[in-house]
Design a protein around this motif. Structure first.
Motif, short mmCIF file in Angstrom:
data_model
loop_
_atom_site.label_atom_id
_atom_site.label_comp_id
_atom_site.label_asym_id
_atom_site.label_seq_id
_atom_site.Cartn_x
_atom_site.Cartn_y
_atom_site.Cartn_z
N VAL A 225 0.84 -1.18 0.00
CA VAL A 225 0.00 0.00 0.00
C VAL A 225 0.88 1.24 0.00
N LEU A 226 0.71 2.09 -0.99
CA LEU A 226 1.52 3.30 -1.12
C LEU A 226 0.78 4.53 -0.62
N PHE A 227 -0.53 4.52 -0.73
CA PHE A 227 -1.32 5.68 -0.29
C PHE A 227 -2.74 5.22 -0.02
N SER A 228 -3.33 5.72 1.04
CA SER A 228 -4.70 5.37 1.38
C SER A 228 -5.40 6.56 2.01
N LYS A 229 -6.59 6.84 1.54
CA LYS A 229 -7.39 7.93 2.09
C LYS A 229 -8.85 7.50 2.13
N ASP A 230 -9.35 7.23 3.32
CA ASP A 230 -10.75 6.83 3.51
C ASP A 230 -11.11 5.70 2.54
N ALA A 231 -10.21 4.72 2.42
CA ALA A 231 -10.32 3.71 1.38
C ALA A 231 -11.42 2.69 1.60
N ASP A 232 -11.97 2.63 2.82
CA ASP A 232 -12.98 1.61 3.13
C ASP A 232 -14.38 2.19 3.28
N ARG A 233 -14.55 3.45 2.92
CA ARG A 233 -15.89 4.05 2.97
C ARG A 233 -16.72 3.51 1.80
N PRO A 234 -17.92 3.00 2.06
CA PRO A 234 -18.78 2.51 0.97
C PRO A 234 -19.16 3.64 0.02
N ILE A 235 -19.04 3.38 -1.27
CA ILE A 235 -19.39 4.35 -2.31
C ILE A 235 -20.10 3.61 -3.45
N PRO A 236 -20.91 4.31 -4.25
CA PRO A 236 -21.47 3.68 -5.44
C PRO A 236 -20.35 3.38 -6.43
N PRO A 237 -20.35 2.21 -7.05
CA PRO A 237 -19.25 1.88 -7.97
C PRO A 237 -19.34 2.58 -9.32
N ALA A 238 -20.52 3.08 -9.67
CA ALA A 238 -20.74 3.66 -11.01
C ALA A 238 -20.25 2.67 -12.07
N SER A 239 -19.63 3.16 -13.12
CA SER A 239 -19.28 2.28 -14.24
C SER A 239 -18.19 1.27 -13.88
N LEU A 240 -17.50 1.48 -12.76
CA LEU A 240 -16.49 0.51 -12.36
C LEU A 240 -17.10 -0.81 -11.89
N ALA A 241 -18.43 -0.85 -11.71
CA ALA A 241 -19.09 -2.14 -11.47
C ALA A 241 -18.84 -3.10 -12.62
N LYS A 242 -18.58 -2.55 -13.79
CA LYS A 242 -18.31 -3.38 -14.97
C LYS A 242 -17.05 -4.22 -14.80
N LEU A 243 -16.14 -3.82 -13.91
CA LEU A 243 -14.99 -4.66 -13.61
C LEU A 243 -15.44 -6.00 -13.05
#
Length: 207
Positions: free
Chosen positions: A47-65
């Protein structure tokens, strides 16, 4: 149809992936105005950088991953092939196709499309109709496929990501985190080297 993304990885994968080969010391100087961020070294997973990385957010188009992870896993296991075909339903055409006004590959209603073309529609053009066609072809309905997406997410270690549809279009209950998006992208890169190449494809001519 010809679709072109100037930087397909920056567009679809860039936000979630952030797999930059930076030294930890350099990462400490990194700042971002983004509400959430997560950066890891692709080779080591450090891990090189992390900022509030575990807060739930809508995935938007990245759900396609996650949609593509399910597809790639099915191909790798031999359950489907790139030459399998899927029918464009009215729901897929209306919800994600030309009438929707969203990102689309303009799949023609009731036409039949090869899986490889649908994959390219999704990875190059972020096609919502492509996602729905795949979902319905795999699981009978998009809702059933979204359940499979969530189950598969748990299998690969994503504990907070929950999917309601295959596209990332706004939906109650659909959520992920930037940490899990990065880990998902890393998993795809490591697990499917022959299929990951579609994310580096700059354009796609179809139909």
């Amino acid at each position: 149809m010809k679709s072109r993304f100037a930087a397909p990885l920056a567009g679809l994968l860039g936000f979630g992936l952030l797999l930059l080969s930076l030294a930890p010391a350099a990462a400490q100087l990194f700042e971002t105005k983004a509400g959430q961020a997560f950066m890891i070294d692709a080779e080591t997973g450090t891990v090189l950088f992390s900022k509030d990385a575990d807060r739930p957010i809508p995935p938007a188009s990245l759900a396609k991953l996650m949609t593509m992870e399910v597809v790639f896993n099915a191909i790798k296991s031999g359950r489907v092939t790139l030459d399998d075909t899927f029918v464009v339903s009215e729901n897929a055409w209306r919800t994600g196709g030309a009438p929707s006004g969203t990102s689309t590959m303009f799949a023609k209603l009731k036409s039949t499309i090869r899986l490889e073309d649908l994959i390219q529609g999704v990875t190059v053009q972020a096609a919502n109709d492509g996602c729905i066609i795949i979902a319905e072809g795999f699981a009978g309905s998009e809702a059933n496929f979204a359940t499979e997406m969530t189950e598969r997410a748990r299998q690969i270690g994503l504990e907070k990501s929950t999917f309601v549809n295959s596209t990332g279009l706004p939906a109650d209950g659909q959520q992920t985190t930037v940490r899990e998006l990065a880990l998902l992208a890393l998993h795809i890169w490591r697990s499917y080297p022959d299929l990951y190449r579609y994310y580096g494809q700059k354009d796609f001519t179809w139909n």
